[in-house]
Design a protein around this motif. Structure first.
Motif, PDB file in Angstrom:
ATOM      1  N   ALA A 225       0.819  -1.213   0.000  1.00 54.32           N
ATOM      2  CA  ALA A 225       0.000   0.000   0.000  1.00 54.32           C
ATOM      3  C   ALA A 225       0.852   1.262   0.000  1.00 54.32           C
ATOM      4  O   ALA A 225       0.576   2.212  -0.738  1.00 54.32           O
ATOM      5  CB  ALA A 225      -0.938   0.001   1.202  1.00 54.32           C
TER       6      ALA A 225
ATOM      7  N   SER B 151       1.730   3.064  -5.158  1.00 53.89           N
ATOM      8  CA  SER B 151       1.046   4.139  -5.878  1.00 53.89           C
ATOM      9  C   SER B 151       1.374   4.137  -7.362  1.00 53.89           C
ATOM     10  O   SER B 151       0.598   4.634  -8.169  1.00 53.89           O
ATOM     11  CB  SER B 151       1.417   5.489  -5.258  1.00 53.89           C
ATOM     12  OG  SER B 151       2.832   5.677  -5.296  1.00 53.89           O
TER      13      SER B 151
ATOM     14  N   GLU C  49      -8.781  -4.549   2.415  1.00 53.01           N
ATOM     15  CA  GLU C  49      -9.111  -3.317   3.130  1.00 53.01           C
ATOM     16  C   GLU C  49      -8.048  -2.240   2.945  1.00 53.01           C
ATOM     17  O   GLU C  49      -8.320  -1.060   3.160  1.00 53.01           O
ATOM     18  CB  GLU C  49      -9.288  -3.612   4.619  1.00 53.01           C
ATOM     19  CG  GLU C  49     -10.491  -4.500   4.933  1.00 53.01           C
ATOM     20  CD  GLU C  49     -10.588  -4.816   6.413  1.00 53.01           C
ATOM     21  OE1 GLU C  49      -9.685  -4.377   7.168  1.00 53.01           O
ATOM     22  OE2 GLU C  49     -11.562  -5.492   6.823  1.00 53.01           O
TER      23      GLU C  49
ATOM     24  N   LEU D  10      -6.657  -1.376   0.159  1.00 54.95           N
ATOM     25  CA  LEU D  10      -6.646  -0.802  -1.183  1.00 54.95           C
ATOM     26  C   LEU D  10      -6.841   0.706  -1.168  1.00 54.95           C
ATOM     27  O   LEU D  10      -6.434   1.398  -2.101  1.00 54.95           O
ATOM     28  CB  LEU D  10      -7.741  -1.453  -2.034  1.00 54.95           C
ATOM     29  CG  LEU D  10      -7.515  -2.918  -2.438  1.00 54.95           C
ATOM     30  CD1 LEU D  10      -8.722  -3.441  -3.188  1.00 54.95           C
ATOM     31  CD2 LEU D  10      -6.263  -3.058  -3.288  1.00 54.95           C
ATOM     32  N   SER D  11      -7.464   1.231  -0.110  1.00 49.91           N
ATOM     33  CA  SER D  11      -7.737   2.667  -0.040  1.00 49.91           C
ATOM     34  C   SER D  11      -6.481   3.482   0.255  1.00 49.91           C
ATOM     35  O   SER D  11      -6.492   4.701   0.115  1.00 49.91           O
ATOM     36  CB  SER D  11      -8.795   2.954   1.037  1.00 49.91           C
ATOM     37  OG  SER D  11      -8.341   2.490   2.304  1.00 49.91           O
ATOM     38  N   ARG D  12      -5.395   2.835   0.666  1.00 45.74           N
ATOM     39  CA  ARG D  12      -4.183   3.554   1.036  1.00 45.74           C
ATOM     40  C   ARG D  12      -3.231   3.763  -0.133  1.00 45.74           C
ATOM     41  O   ARG D  12      -2.190   4.397   0.006  1.00 45.74           O
ATOM     42  CB  ARG D  12      -3.461   2.779   2.144  1.00 45.74           C
ATOM     43  CG  ARG D  12      -4.185   2.817   3.468  1.00 45.74           C
ATOM     44  CD  ARG D  12      -3.545   1.908   4.485  1.00 45.74           C
ATOM     45  NE  ARG D  12      -2.100   2.070   4.573  1.00 45.74           N
ATOM     46  CZ  ARG D  12      -1.328   1.356   5.392  1.00 45.74           C
ATOM     47  NH1 ARG D  12      -1.883   0.450   6.183  1.00 45.74           N
ATOM     48  NH2 ARG D  12      -0.029   1.545   5.405  1.00 45.74           N
TER      49      ARG D  12
ATOM     50  N   GLN E 282      -3.503   4.131  -6.699  1.00 47.05           N
ATOM     51  CA  GLN E 282      -4.320   5.082  -7.463  1.00 47.05           C
ATOM     52  C   GLN E 282      -4.190   4.878  -8.970  1.00 47.05           C
ATOM     53  O   GLN E 282      -5.089   5.255  -9.731  1.00 47.05           O
ATOM     54  CB  GLN E 282      -3.917   6.521  -7.120  1.00 47.05           C
ATOM     55  CG  GLN E 282      -4.167   6.937  -5.689  1.00 47.05           C
ATOM     56  CD  GLN E 282      -3.018   6.566  -4.761  1.00 47.05           C
ATOM     57  OE1 GLN E 282      -2.041   5.947  -5.197  1.00 47.05           O
ATOM     58  NE2 GLN E 282      -3.128   6.940  -3.510  1.00 47.05           N
TER      59      GLN E 282
ATOM     60  N   LEU F  46     -15.088  -3.853  -1.887  1.00 44.23           N
ATOM     61  CA  LEU F  46     -13.909  -3.039  -1.573  1.00 44.23           C
ATOM     62  C   LEU F  46     -13.133  -2.682  -2.832  1.00 44.23           C
ATOM     63  O   LEU F  46     -12.616  -1.569  -2.952  1.00 44.23           O
ATOM     64  CB  LEU F  46     -13.010  -3.803  -0.599  1.00 44.23           C
ATOM     65  CG  LEU F  46     -13.580  -4.055   0.802  1.00 44.23           C
ATOM     66  CD1 LEU F  46     -12.660  -4.975   1.599  1.00 44.23           C
ATOM     67  CD2 LEU F  46     -13.771  -2.731   1.537  1.00 44.23           C
TER      68      LEU F  46
ATOM     69  N   ALA G  73     -15.104   0.050  -4.616  1.00 47.32           N
ATOM     70  CA  ALA G  73     -15.112   1.330  -3.892  1.00 47.32           C
ATOM     71  C   ALA G  73     -13.770   2.045  -3.983  1.00 47.32           C
ATOM     72  O   ALA G  73     -13.733   3.286  -4.003  1.00 47.32           O
ATOM     73  CB  ALA G  73     -15.468   1.085  -2.426  1.00 47.32           C
ATOM     74  N   ASN G  74     -12.662   1.294  -4.052  1.00 46.73           N
ATOM     75  CA  ASN G  74     -11.339   1.913  -3.995  1.00 46.73           C
ATOM     76  C   ASN G  74     -10.610   1.965  -5.330  1.00 46.73           C
ATOM     77  O   ASN G  74      -9.639   2.711  -5.459  1.00 46.73           O
ATOM     78  CB  ASN G  74     -10.460   1.153  -2.996  1.00 46.73           C
ATOM     79  CG  ASN G  74     -11.000   1.207  -1.582  1.00 46.73           C
ATOM     80  OD1 ASN G  74     -11.114   2.277  -0.993  1.00 46.73           O
ATOM     81  ND2 ASN G  74     -11.353   0.056  -1.034  1.00 46.73           N
TER      82      ASN G  74
END
Length: 468
Positions: free
Chosen positions: A320, A324, A343, A345-347, A350, A369, A372-373
């Motif tokens: 994570a 990037s 969980e 994946l949001s960190r 991109q 998930l 959403a991410n």
């Protein structure tokens, strides 16, 4: 308008959709079609496959001082050849050059005449870009191949494929490094005689960009050499000194090298491979979570494939912070990867546009998930996941609007009703579930494969350049 009055530009475009055999048949129609069918533009991507031991194409002249060989036309009749005459006619390779063919595959070579055949190839196709040696005969020795490369300079050669050959050793690699200064791609897949000593000879290949050494006998020490980590003994302490070597290397495939561990990945992360964009470490059972963490310093890394590599369940947490820049991530066949793993994946991630999670333990919650991410996804592979249901398809169709291809093969809980609803609401190409008995010819003949989605997928420059 008569068919012979069609402009040559249109005929050239039409002939570009034909295969080689159909193109040759079209050249027999008339002189105009022959001239267009043999345009260099149409044969630029053609790979010529040549069997060097085919008797029917050799110059057949007899000589008392020659040696005896069996003729192909009559196995009972003996024909005598000299070493100068028992070679490929130069006109054959010259004809390939006239057609604009610069990619050649040589197979079934003869140990005695290999050097002469390669000289004819090099002299008659000066713009040779791709060469593959697929020698099935066990009579080809490393001494013969190294001697050929030492005496022949392939100055324009960009790609060399020596996969599945047994004659590769340190001397052959050294001869390749000297005779092919502009080589950009080298494939040594399943060459079991490739060891750490061979990698040491590659360090002088300054222009090398793509290297495949999967399924070989290399160790962590070989990766240290390849990464520019020089070991120096100072008494009782061994120091590592960085040496700038393969700074242009972009792709490295070390798949299924059983002697590698996470230490080798640490050498890659700490070395001088500053341009590395694609790394394949699949089926390396010794690459643990710490080994993946060592790759965090590779800021240029865009594609990572770690299929069946024995990764822990917190692999996304490890990636994570440094993920990037990743655009292509393949973590298939890991039962340890579950919904909790996703969980993180949001960190990061991109820029991730291709994701493969085949045969994992994720459920519909994990798909939520992902949607959403990662709304920027273009390709998603969640096949062989037995916990995926129709609900996951519905969420993907609603939230992943940019998705072009979705693979749900062998998702046993996906029904034909869920697939039909997804096709009606989404424009992406769906590879359906075979377990639900909906993979049939009627599906592939439907409008879903004739619309713009498949064309976008095949022509997307970014997607095509990142697939590995």
């Amino acid at each position: 308008m008569h068919i012979l009055h069609i402009p040559s530009e249109i005929l050239t475009e039409v002939f570009s959709y034909l295969d080689e055999r159909s193109r040759v048949s079209a050249a027999l129609v008339c002189k105009l079609w022959k001239e267009i069918a043999y345009t260099k533009k149409l044969w630029k991507k053609t790979v010529a496959k040549v069997k060097l031991d085919s008797f029917s194409t050799y110059i057949k002249h007899t000589n008392i001082n020659g040696f005896t060989a069996t003729s192909k036309k009559s196995k009972k009749r003996k024909v005598t050849y000299t070493s100068e005459e028992f070679v490929w006619p130069e006109s054959f390779f010259a004809l390939l050059n006239e057609r604009g063919i610069s990619k050649v595959v040589l197979s079934s070579a003869r140990n005695l005449f290999l050097e002469q055949d390669l000289k004819n190839l090099n002299s008659n196709i000066p713009d040779l870009k791709y060469l593959k040696l697929a020698f099935e005969s066990h009579k080809i020795t490393s001494r013969t191949v190294s001697h050929c490369f030492e005496n022949i300079q392939f100055l324009q050669l960009k790609s060399l494929d020596l996969s599945f050959n047994k004659f590769i050793n340190q001397r052959v690699i050294r001869a390749i490094a000297v005779s092919m200064p502009n080589l950009e791609s080298l494939n040594l897949q399943s060459c079991l005689s490739v060891t750490d000593d061979c990698l040491e000879q590659m360090t002088i290949m300054a222009s090398l960009k793509h290297l495949n050494i999967s399924n070989t006998e290399i160790t962590d020490f070989g990766l240290a050499i390849l990464s520019g980590m020089k070991m120096v003994n100072t008494g009782d302490i061994v120091k590592r000194i960085k040496c700038i070597l393969l700074t242009n290397l972009r792709t490295l495939n070390i798949e299924n090298c059983q002697d590698l561990t996470w230490v080798g990945l640490r050498y890659i992360g700490e070395g001088t491979l500053v341009s590395l964009e694609t790394l394949v470490i699949s089926q390396i059972l010794g690459c643990e979570g710490f080994g993946i963490e060592c790759l965090s310093s590779l800021n240029s890394l865009k594609c990572l494939s770690a299929v069946a590599a024995g990764l822990p369940d917190n692999v996304f947490e490890i990636l994570a912070d440094s993920g990037s820049n990743l655009e292509n991530l393949s973590l298939s066949f890991h039962s340890s990867i579950n919904d909790r793993s996703l969980e993180f994946l949001s960190r990061g991630f991109q820029n991730l546009i291709l994701m493969r999670l085949r045969s994992t333990s994720i459920t519909d919650i994990g798909v939520d998930l992902i949607c959403a991410n990662l709304p920027q996804l273009l390709f998603l592979d969640i096949s062989y996941n037995c916990y995926i249901t129709d609900r996951a398809l519905r969420v993907i169709g609603e939230k992943l609007s940019r998705l072009l291809v979705l693979n749900i093969e062998y998702c046993e809980r996906v029904t034909s009703k869920g697939v039909s609803h997804f096709i009606s609401t989404s424009s992406c190409v769906l590879i359906p579930s075979q377990a639900s008995n909906i993979l049939n010819m009627q599906f592939y003949q439907s409008d879903i494969l004739r619309n713009g989605a498949i064309k976008k997928w095949m022509t997307a420059r970014k997607l095509r350049s990142l697939c590995c």
